[in-house]
Design a protein around this motif. Structure first.
Motif, PDB file in Angstrom:
ATOM      1  N   VAL A   8      26.420  13.713  67.036  1.00 28.67           N
ATOM      2  CA  VAL A   8      26.519  14.985  67.017  1.00 28.67           C
ATOM      3  C   VAL A   8      24.764  15.530  66.986  1.00 28.67           C
ATOM      4  O   VAL A   8      24.364  16.527  67.371  1.00 28.67           O
ATOM      5  N   LEU A   9      24.329  14.860  65.992  1.00 29.33           N
ATOM      6  CA  LEU A   9      22.881  15.028  65.911  1.00 29.33           C
ATOM      7  C   LEU A   9      22.034  15.200  67.261  1.00 29.33           C
ATOM      8  O   LEU A   9      21.121  15.731  67.706  1.00 29.33           O
ATOM      9  N   ASP A  10      22.389  13.958  68.096  1.00 33.24           N
ATOM     10  CA  ASP A  10      21.728  13.964  69.340  1.00 33.24           C
ATOM     11  C   ASP A  10      21.909  15.032  70.372  1.00 33.24           C
ATOM     12  O   ASP A  10      21.243  15.462  71.166  1.00 33.24           O
ATOM     13  N   PHE A  11      23.045  15.862  69.948  1.00 33.53           N
ATOM     14  CA  PHE A  11      23.323  16.895  71.037  1.00 33.53           C
ATOM     15  C   PHE A  11      22.691  18.159  70.424  1.00 33.53           C
ATOM     16  O   PHE A  11      22.686  19.305  71.262  1.00 33.53           O
ATOM     17  N   ILE A  12      22.146  18.062  69.292  1.00 36.23           N
ATOM     18  CA  ILE A  12      21.637  19.475  68.803  1.00 36.23           C
ATOM     19  C   ILE A  12      20.260  19.848  69.693  1.00 36.23           C
ATOM     20  O   ILE A  12      19.373  19.115  69.886  1.00 36.23           O
ATOM     21  N   ASP A  13      20.201  21.020  70.152  1.00 39.44           N
ATOM     22  CA  ASP A  13      19.335  21.523  71.081  1.00 39.44           C
ATOM     23  C   ASP A  13      18.123  22.203  70.423  1.00 39.44           C
ATOM     24  O   ASP A  13      17.085  22.155  70.852  1.00 39.44           O
ATOM     25  N   GLN A  14      18.484  23.075  69.444  1.00 34.48           N
ATOM     26  CA  GLN A  14      17.255  23.471  68.486  1.00 34.48           C
ATOM     27  C   GLN A  14      18.029  23.169  67.080  1.00 34.48           C
ATOM     28  O   GLN A  14      19.197  23.315  66.949  1.00 34.48           O
ATOM     29  N   PRO A  15      16.994  22.759  66.167  1.00 34.74           N
ATOM     30  CA  PRO A  15      17.492  22.372  64.838  1.00 34.74           C
ATOM     31  C   PRO A  15      18.341  23.577  63.997  1.00 34.74           C
ATOM     32  O   PRO A  15      17.883  24.753  64.451  1.00 34.74           O
ATOM     33  N   THR A  16      19.401  23.035  63.640  1.00 34.75           N
ATOM     34  CA  THR A  16      20.377  24.134  62.848  1.00 34.75           C
ATOM     35  C   THR A  16      21.025  23.433  61.820  1.00 34.75           C
ATOM     36  O   THR A  16      21.200  22.100  61.783  1.00 34.75           O
ATOM     37  N   ASP A  17      21.463  23.936  60.723  1.00 34.72           N
ATOM     38  CA  ASP A  17      22.219  23.295  59.791  1.00 34.72           C
ATOM     39  C   ASP A  17      23.735  23.823  59.754  1.00 34.72           C
ATOM     40  O   ASP A  17      24.409  23.328  58.803  1.00 34.72           O
ATOM     41  N   ASP A  18      24.153  24.613  60.992  1.00 33.50           N
ATOM     42  CA  ASP A  18      25.501  24.896  60.951  1.00 33.50           C
ATOM     43  C   ASP A  18      25.789  24.495  62.329  1.00 33.50           C
ATOM     44  O   ASP A  18      25.378  23.612  63.061  1.00 33.50           O
ATOM     45  N   GLY A  19      27.239  24.748  62.826  1.00 37.73           N
ATOM     46  CA  GLY A  19      27.591  24.480  64.122  1.00 37.73           C
ATOM     47  C   GLY A  19      28.430  23.012  64.185  1.00 37.73           C
ATOM     48  O   GLY A  19      28.916  22.755  65.025  1.00 37.73           O
ATOM     49  N   PHE A  20      28.146  22.326  63.155  1.00 35.55           N
ATOM     50  CA  PHE A  20      28.909  20.781  63.013  1.00 35.55           C
ATOM     51  C   PHE A  20      30.227  21.135  63.129  1.00 35.55           C
ATOM     52  O   PHE A  20      31.069  20.344  64.129  1.00 35.55           O
ATOM     53  N   ASN A  21      31.134  22.126  62.575  1.00 37.33           N
ATOM     54  CA  ASN A  21      32.335  22.336  62.441  1.00 37.33           C
ATOM     55  C   ASN A  21      32.774  22.702  63.990  1.00 37.33           C
ATOM     56  O   ASN A  21      33.757  22.387  64.693  1.00 37.33           O
ATOM     57  N   THR A  22      31.740  23.421  64.690  1.00 36.49           N
ATOM     58  CA  THR A  22      32.332  23.704  66.346  1.00 36.49           C
ATOM     59  C   THR A  22      32.293  22.509  67.144  1.00 36.49           C
ATOM     60  O   THR A  22      33.091  22.528  67.976  1.00 36.49           O
ATOM     61  N   TYR A  23      31.225  21.470  66.960  1.00 39.89           N
ATOM     62  CA  TYR A  23      31.364  20.312  67.643  1.00 39.89           C
ATOM     63  C   TYR A  23      32.673  19.742  67.492  1.00 39.89           C
ATOM     64  O   TYR A  23      33.232  19.365  68.601  1.00 39.89           O
ATOM     65  N   TYR A  24      33.267  19.585  66.383  1.00 38.37           N
ATOM     66  CA  TYR A  24      34.529  18.932  66.026  1.00 38.37           C
ATOM     67  C   TYR A  24      35.615  19.521  66.568  1.00 38.37           C
ATOM     68  O   TYR A  24      36.543  18.743  67.037  1.00 38.37           O
ATOM     69  N   VAL A  25      35.734  20.833  66.509  1.00 37.50           N
ATOM     70  CA  VAL A  25      36.697  21.674  66.628  1.00 37.50           C
ATOM     71  C   VAL A  25      36.789  21.429  68.302  1.00 37.50           C
ATOM     72  O   VAL A  25      37.658  21.268  69.154  1.00 37.50           O
ATOM     73  N   SER A  26      35.412  21.865  69.099  1.00 35.58           N
ATOM     74  CA  SER A  26      35.560  21.604  70.338  1.00 35.58           C
ATOM     75  C   SER A  26      35.780  20.213  70.987  1.00 35.58           C
ATOM     76  O   SER A  26      36.557  20.048  72.033  1.00 35.58           O
ATOM     77  N   ARG A  27      35.438  19.287  70.238  1.00 34.68           N
ATOM     78  CA  ARG A  27      35.843  17.908  70.756  1.00 34.68           C
ATOM     79  C   ARG A  27      37.225  17.801  70.532  1.00 34.68           C
ATOM     80  O   ARG A  27      38.006  17.222  71.532  1.00 34.68           O
ATOM     81  N   ALA A  28      38.080  18.336  69.631  1.00 36.65           N
ATOM     82  CA  ALA A  28      39.386  18.002  69.191  1.00 36.65           C
ATOM     83  C   ALA A  28      40.189  18.687  70.521  1.00 36.65           C
ATOM     84  O   ALA A  28      41.212  18.537  70.957  1.00 36.65           O
ATOM     85  N   ALA A  29      39.616  20.030  70.938  1.00 46.32           N
ATOM     86  CA  ALA A  29      40.171  20.977  71.843  1.00 46.32           C
ATOM     87  C   ALA A  29      40.222  20.249  73.096  1.00 46.32           C
ATOM     88  O   ALA A  29      41.083  20.159  74.107  1.00 46.32           O
ATOM     89  N   ARG A  30      39.013  19.575  73.465  1.00 52.33           N
ATOM     90  CA  ARG A  30      38.842  18.831  74.711  1.00 52.33           C
ATOM     91  C   ARG A  30      39.858  17.785  74.795  1.00 52.33           C
ATOM     92  O   ARG A  30      40.511  17.331  75.912  1.00 52.33           O
ATOM     93  N   ARG A  31      39.872  16.773  73.685  1.00 52.59           N
ATOM     94  CA  ARG A  31      40.840  15.656  73.673  1.00 52.59           C
ATOM     95  C   ARG A  31      42.344  16.009  73.808  1.00 52.59           C
ATOM     96  O   ARG A  31      42.996  15.478  74.287  1.00 52.59           O
ATOM     97  N   ALA A  32      42.721  17.444  73.382  1.00 51.38           N
ATOM     98  CA  ALA A  32      43.847  18.030  73.502  1.00 51.38           C
ATOM     99  C   ALA A  32      44.255  18.431  74.929  1.00 51.38           C
ATOM    100  O   ALA A  32      45.498  18.864  75.254  1.00 51.38           O
ATOM    101  N   GLY A  33      43.130  18.208  75.834  1.00 50.94           N
ATOM    102  CA  GLY A  33      43.443  18.643  77.385  1.00 50.94           C
ATOM    103  C   GLY A  33      42.991  19.979  77.691  1.00 50.94           C
ATOM    104  O   GLY A  33      43.123  20.363  78.805  1.00 50.94           O
ATOM    105  N   LEU A  34      42.181  20.658  76.843  1.00 52.28           N
ATOM    106  CA  LEU A  34      41.807  22.099  77.179  1.00 52.28           C
ATOM    107  C   LEU A  34      40.528  21.932  77.711  1.00 52.28           C
ATOM    108  O   LEU A  34      39.689  20.900  77.412  1.00 52.28           O
ATOM    109  N   THR A  35      40.163  22.871  78.505  1.00 53.00           N
ATOM    110  CA  THR A  35      38.783  22.957  79.373  1.00 53.00           C
ATOM    111  C   THR A  35      38.130  24.229  78.762  1.00 53.00           C
ATOM    112  O   THR A  35      36.903  24.543  78.989  1.00 53.00           O
TER     113      THR A  35
END
Length: 649
Positions: free
Chosen positions: A349-376
């Protein structure tokens, strides 16, 4: 949805290898297709323009949607070219008008609509679009490049001007860095670093990388093909209104709710258009529940919803979400996350950070879950708190301002209270001290509320940059932008303006774009449809008070089908137990980052300060928060990954 990049005004022998590296750096944004195009200039000796795009296919999955895309005029040499990131959701309504004007669309993708709309209406065409977008359009006849961003700033567009001339642009900062240090030097911007430490994100339009800036939202910029600016304009502003002089009539509210209800349904329905699997993030909160309710009403096909289950009961809303889904009749799926699984992927997840942030980690995992569930594509409720008074800031800022102004009338009390508060050994006491020393202005008190490292803590880390506000730590230009509306609208709507222009713009939308695209997921925000935003911000603040329930305008606009059992539940966000993790399984990682004195010195920080902060955290000094240590871990990882350094004067 995709990644876009381009190089103007730079010799081919430098531009060609640079654009190839940039395409590789943004491959994650477009797993379905990629393309590059060299567009030759007409003037003798002028440099060609290099365009590139990586595609996440959403509309018209055929090769007809390939980018870079050109239109097809009578003379091939007169073709205009575009690279486009985002969606124009109302694009189909323009097909008949464009065909009547002689520009028939040959595909069912919105990119072609932008090209043809530009032929018919020029730069004013953007004012007709409802969507989220960033593009560069090359006009072959005028040899100009037109850059444009959507009104709220959902889709990013970063730019830099290399020392030798020209212009380079991309959807992400790290794509620009991939162009190479001779074009984009990996030098940290001190003002951006100050704002990151202050707010947990880089506030303002200058990025963490020196000389890399973000085109502001709702901005149209035209350059020549060497990258030299010709003109720039702001094509839209949020229509906040002056404070009313009389109390609004009840009938006015009913009419406003009716208008919101209509626009809300339009916004949701437009964002259900896709040629790939689409769903909706569903928590037990008001915003996502409102969207789910409307989506099940306007859609002709079953709505898929997804929620996250977490192995920490105090943060798990999946049971409530499942009950809402059952009531609304959605096709629901709950994806279970564990702390162990989250931590095992943290480095990724840290590798994907485009500008430093202390937030957004939840968005990464929710997005990953959605993609693995078959959503685009996934619809998100982001924007509801900012528009309809959902944050505690709508209560806290007026309260703090009132306290400040009362104390100002008893000046001798302030120093005494400041000394007493200074005796406390907690972040709350430290913030009270700051409250008592800062100017009694809405913008300063708003920024203090979410401040990460307070001003004395930042000075222990490094010296204040000259362009930073001495109190809040954000750039002075950002303070001026936020303060522009002070005294011109009522306080509730002023806080809404702050939330939309600061926290949403510089943190939530940026993280949503980066972490969604890291997983190949397009995140859409119906509540940030600019028509809906325009209606909501123009309404009296008194209607946004949480009486008789939270976000009454939004709930009433949804109507009778809204699951009202959720209205009296405490507001809960999907957050992670960083305090426990940083003291436990992540402790060694934090220690290694904090004690890397060579790195901190390289960035211009006082090299021992992070080590001392970590020691205080481990010793249970309550003035040091877990998020402060997380921010240092993120910064250390980012600086190491991209070999950042301070500029040597």
């Amino acid at each position: 949805m995709c990644g876009i990049a381009g190089i103007l005004g730079i010799a081919p022998e430098r531009a060609r290898p640079a654009i190839e590296r940039m395409v590789k750096a943004m491959a994650h944004r477009g797993p379905d297709d990629c393309g590059t195009q060299v567009v030759m200039a007409r003037s003798a000796g002028a440099q060609p323009v290099f365009l590139a795009q990586t595609r996440l296919s959403i509309l018209d999955l055929s090769p007809a949607g390939h980018q870079p895309m050109r239109d097809i005029p009578a003379t091939a040499s007169d073709a205009n070219w575009i690279v486009f990131n985002g969606e124009v959701f109302n694009y189909l309504e323009f097909h008949p008008q464009l065909q009547n004007a002689g520009w028939k669309c040959r595909s069912t993708c919105d990119t072609e609509v932008i090209l043809h709309a530009y032929r018919v209406w020029g730069e004013a065409c953007v004012e007709r679009f409802r969507g989220m977008f960033a593009w560069c359009l090359l006009d072959s006849a005028t040899q100009t490049a037109w850059f444009c961003r959507d009104r709220l700033g959902k889709k990013p567009l970063y730019m830099t001007r290399p020392p030798g001339g020209g212009l380079i642009f991309a959807s992400e900062v790290r794509t620009l860095l991939a162009a190479g240090p001779e074009l984009v030097a990996p030098e940290i911007a001190p003002e951006a670093l100050e704002s990151y430490l202050a707010q947990g994100a880089v506030f303002g339009y200058d990025s963490i990388i020196r000389n890399v800036s973000l085109l502001p939202p709702a901005t149209s910029l035209v350059t020549d093909w060497s990258g030299k600016e010709i003109r720039q304009r702001r094509y839209w502003k949020m229509p906040f209104q002056p404070a009313p002089t009389t109390s609004p009539a009840p009938g006015d509210r009913a009419a406003a709710v009716s208008g919101l209800a209509k626009t809300l349904r339009e916004a949701v329905q437009l964002r259900l258009i896709a040629d790939v699997p689409l769903g909706l993030f569903l928590s037990s909160g008001i915003d996502s529940t409102a969207l789910a309710t409307i989506a099940t009403e306007v859609s002709t096909t079953p709505i898929r919803t997804i929620s996250i289950g977490f192995d920490q009961p105090e943060w798990d809303e999946s049971t409530e979400a499942e009950a809402i889904a059952k009531q609304l009749g959605t096709e629901h799926q709950t994806v279970r996350l564990t702390g162990e699984g989250i931590l095992s992927e943290l480095g990724h997840v840290l590798d994907f950070i485009d500008q430093p942030t202390d937030d957004g980690f939840n968005t990464y995992y929710v997005s990953r879950a959605a993609r693995r569930a078959g959503l685009t594509v996934a619809l998100s409720g982001v924007g509801g708190d900012e528009l309809f008074g959902g944050y505690a800031s709508f209560r806290d800022v007026p309260k703090a301002l009132k306290t400040q102004r009362r104390l100002n009338s008893f000046g001798f009390v302030r120093p005494l209270l400041r000394r007493l508060a200074g005796l406390g050994r907690s972040r709350r006491a430290a913030k009270i001290v700051e409250l008592l020393r800062r100017p009694a202005t809405p913008v300063q008190l708003y920024l203090l509320r979410r401040e990460l490292f307070l001003e004395p803590q930042r000075r222990a880390l490094f010296d204040r940059p000259s362009g930073s506000d001495p109190y809040s730590g954000v750039p002075a230009s950002t303070i001026a932008e936020l303060d522009a509306l002070s005294g011109k609208t009522e306080l509730t709507n002023l806080v809404s303006y702050f939330e939309l222009s600061a926290y949403l713009r510089h943190m939530l939308l940026r993280d949503s774009d980066v972490f969604g695209m890291a997983n190949g997921l397009e995140i859409r925000a119906p509540l940030l449809d600019h028509h809906l935003v325009g209606e909501a911000v123009a309404l009296p603040g008194v209607w946004k008070s949480p009486v008789p329930y939270p976000k009454p305008l939004l709930v009433d606009a949804v109507g009778a089908r809204f699951p009202r059992q959720i209205l009296n539940r405490p507001k809960r966000g999907f957050t992670f137990p960083w305090e426990a993790w940083l003291r436990g399984p992540l402790r060694e990682r934090v220690r290694e980052s904090a004690e890397n004195e060579a790195l901190w010195e390289h960035l211009g920080l006082h090299p021992r300060a992070p080590r001392e902060l970590f020691a205080r955290f481990i010793a249970n000094d309550r003035r040091v928060s877990a998020l402060q240590l997380l921010a240092l871990v993120v910064l250390a990882h980012y600086a190491t990954r991209y070999s950042l350094q301070r500029r040597r004067e």
